[in-house]
Design an enzyme around this catalytic site. Structure first.
Site, short mmCIF file in Angstrom:
data_model
loop_
_atom_site.label_atom_id
_atom_site.label_comp_id
_atom_site.label_asym_id
_atom_site.label_seq_id
_atom_site.Cartn_x
_atom_site.Cartn_y
_atom_site.Cartn_z
N HIS A 1 44.07 41.16 77.09
CA HIS A 1 43.79 42.21 76.12
C HIS A 1 43.51 43.49 76.90
O HIS A 1 43.03 43.44 78.04
CB HIS A 1 42.53 41.78 75.35
CG HIS A 1 42.15 42.64 74.19
ND1 HIS A 1 41.51 43.85 74.34
CD2 HIS A 1 42.28 42.46 72.86
CE1 HIS A 1 41.28 44.37 73.15
NE2 HIS A 1 41.74 43.54 72.23
N ASP B 1 37.04 36.21 79.89
CA ASP B 1 37.02 36.88 78.60
C ASP B 1 37.17 35.79 77.54
O ASP B 1 38.27 35.31 77.27
CB ASP B 1 38.18 37.89 78.53
CG ASP B 1 38.32 38.50 77.14
OD1 ASP B 1 37.55 38.12 76.24
OD2 ASP B 1 39.22 39.34 76.96
N GLN C 1 38.32 34.96 72.32
CA GLN C 1 39.02 34.10 71.36
C GLN C 1 38.58 32.64 71.48
O GLN C 1 38.92 31.83 70.62
CB GLN C 1 40.54 34.21 71.57
CG GLN C 1 41.10 35.58 71.28
CD GLN C 1 40.96 36.00 69.83
OE1 GLN C 1 40.85 35.17 68.93
NE2 GLN C 1 40.95 37.30 69.59
N LYS D 1 33.73 37.83 66.04
CA LYS D 1 34.81 36.84 65.97
C LYS D 1 34.26 35.42 65.79
O LYS D 1 35.02 34.50 65.52
CB LYS D 1 35.68 36.91 67.22
CG LYS D 1 36.44 38.24 67.32
CD LYS D 1 37.43 38.23 68.43
CE LYS D 1 37.70 39.62 68.97
NZ LYS D 1 38.88 40.26 68.39
N CYS E 1 46.65 44.94 71.09
CA CYS E 1 45.97 45.44 72.30
C CYS E 1 46.43 44.66 73.52
O CYS E 1 45.63 44.32 74.41
CB CYS E 1 44.45 45.37 72.17
SG CYS E 1 43.82 46.45 70.90
N1 PMP Z 1 39.44 40.24 74.62
C1 PMP Z 1 40.13 39.56 73.71
C2 PMP Z 1 40.94 38.37 74.14
C3 PMP Z 1 40.08 39.94 72.38
O1 PMP Z 1 40.76 39.26 71.46
C4 PMP Z 1 39.30 41.08 72.01
C5 PMP Z 1 39.25 41.54 70.57
N2 PMP Z 1 40.49 41.64 69.95
C6 PMP Z 1 38.59 41.74 73.00
C7 PMP Z 1 38.67 41.28 74.29
C8 PMP Z 1 37.73 42.91 72.68
O2 PMP Z 1 36.68 42.52 71.85
P1 PMP Z 1 35.78 43.59 71.12
O3 PMP Z 1 36.73 44.55 70.43
O4 PMP Z 1 34.99 42.80 70.14
O5 PMP Z 1 34.95 44.25 72.15
#
Ligand code: PMP
Length: 428
Positions: free
Chosen positions: A145, A222, A225, A248, A386
């Site tokens: 991401h 990270d 998910q 999430k 993203c």
């Molecule tokens: N890493 C991953 C794999 C994600 O799916 C996301 C959220 N889409 C993020 C980081 C960022 O998370 P947040 O927007 O809640 O900070």
């Protein structure tokens, strides 16, 4: 009231796993815990399949936050009065719950931040600035991401570190052999996703960590998910850092967690300065509290932390293995049904996958898919998720993504599939 009726197959999913605890997974009861799910969209039952972007909230989370505000809300840590004590207790109890949720050794290893994005930035700019220097290598994967790409680029521009990218194969599996080749004494940090938000790939993260440690590197996972979809045990993984966001895992927005091994956290300088994180301040010099407080300056997201605690309790009580089995059944069913639609191509068919089906259609752009099926009440995400470098890897500008949560049903998969046939009818 539930928005979608239970298909007969749901019962089949519940019992076909052959595990007593799974057999008792009552998705309709689960749905009743989520007030938002009963509504209709454009006169159709809401089919919420955008869980990878953000998940809905159960009543216990909403109630915990309302109760906080109605009965004992106050600022934390600095008050001697009764409400402040109650708020502090509830806030710190939430930290304990999150620590338990990922099997951290100590609640001091749990830093409350705004979310995964802020957590990764904290590691980059506190740990990274303190311990990485020009020429040191940070390994990330091709399916990160942006939140796990851009902070490293900012750090690279500042310090001269080198970012290396571990490729994935055409199915979306991490190329472990190439990873091994990329690891070297220059590798100081591996920053990698546990589950890809755009493909659903489950990375063999324990092995990734083991190999990184053997090469002398630290690892930041990270887990954005993974939090909602699998049991996380940071001690078993031996992760140095692990992060995810509350929103999430069925909790509120505005809060998330960075787990770090305590000795590492305490070796890191503060990233932001302010109240609450200090030991003693003079105009000449300031000394700092130990972790986690040194990374939590200012008034924290108190109500949100309490909601986060209620959310992880909810997930834990339902049982992460049972949730994972339920969602896996949905994903497998969706993959099978969607594969039958001519012109649909699923992006990401890794050996180990969780809860996400990303796809493109010959006849329709991802945004058109999203817009058309919205009219049938089906909420999916369409875009680059993203993960633009990943989209480039698969030579697409965007995909549509259905992502399943603990409250989704096979009837909802059927609704998605029916809506996709409608897209074909209109555009194909
Ligand atoms: N890493 C991953 C794999 C994600 O799916 C996301 C959220 N889409 C993020 C980081 C960022 O998370 P947040 O927007 O809640 O900070």
């Amino acid at each position: 009231m539930s928005g979608a009726t239970l298909a007969p197959q749901d019962a089949a999913v519940a019992t076909s796993i052959g595990d007593n605890s799974i057999a008792s997974y009552d998705v309709e009861a689960v749905r009743r815990d989520f007030p938002i799910l009963g509504q209709e969209v454009y006169g159709k039952p809401l089919v919420y399949l955008d869980n990878a972007a953000s998940a809905q909230k159960p009543a216990v989370v909403i109630d915990s936050m309302r109760e906080t505000m109605e009965t004992y809300y106050s600022n934390v840590h600095r008050g001697l009065h009764r409400l402040s004590q109650l708020s502090t207790d509830a806030f710190e109890a939430a930290r304990d719950k999150v620590a338990g949720f990922i099997n951290a050794e100590s609640s001091d290893e749990i830093v409350f931040l705004r979310g995964a994005t802020e957590a990764i930035n904290l590691v980059a700019f506190s740990y990274g600035r303190a311990f990485l220097k020009a020429g040191d290598e940070v390994l990330i994967s091709e399916m990160e991401h942006h939140a796990n790409i851009v902070p490293w680029q900012l750090l690279r521009d500042e310090t001269g570190i080198v970012i290396k990218v571990v490729p994935i194969d055409d199915d979306g599996n991490l190329m472990l052999e190439t990873y091994k080749e990329l690891l070297s004494p220059k590798t100081k940090l591996v920053a990698m996703t546990h589950i890809s938000n755009a493909l659903g790939t489950i990375v063999p993260i324990k092995e990734v960590i083991r190999l990184a440690h053997a090469a002398g590197a630290k690892v930041l996972v990270d887990g954005c998910q993974a939090g909602p979809h699998m049991k996380i045990d940071v001690r078993d993984l031996d992760a140095d850092f692990y992060c995810f966001s509350s929103h999430k895992v069925y909790g509120p927005t505005g809060i998330g967690v960075l787990y770090g091994k305590l000795d590492i956290l305490n070796s890191m300088p503060p990233h932001h300065g302010g109240g609450e994180m200090i030991d003693r301040v003079t105009f000449e010099k300031t000394t700092y509290k130990e972790a986690p407080h040194r990374f939590e300056p200012g008034t924290p997201a108190i109500i949100e932390a309490i909601g986060f605690g209620a959310a992880v309790d909810y997930v834990k009580n339902l049982g992460q293995e049972r949730i994972a089995a339920h969602e896996h059944g949905l994903m497998a069913y969706a993959t099978e049904r969607m594969s039958e639609i001519e012109g649909v191509r699923i992006i990401g068919q890794a050996q180990e996958k969780a809860s996400i089906v990303s796809f493109v259609m010959d006849s329709a752009h991802a945004h058109d898919i999203g817009t058309i099926i919205d009219r049938a009440g089906v909420a999916v995400r369409a875009g680059h998720h993203c993960a633009q470098p990943l989209m480039a890897r698969f030579e697409v500008s965007a995909t549509a993504r259905a992502s399943f949560g603990l409250y989704n049903t096979r009837a909802e998969v059927d609704a998605l599939v029916a809506a996709l046939y409608k897209v074909k009818e209109l555009l194909g």
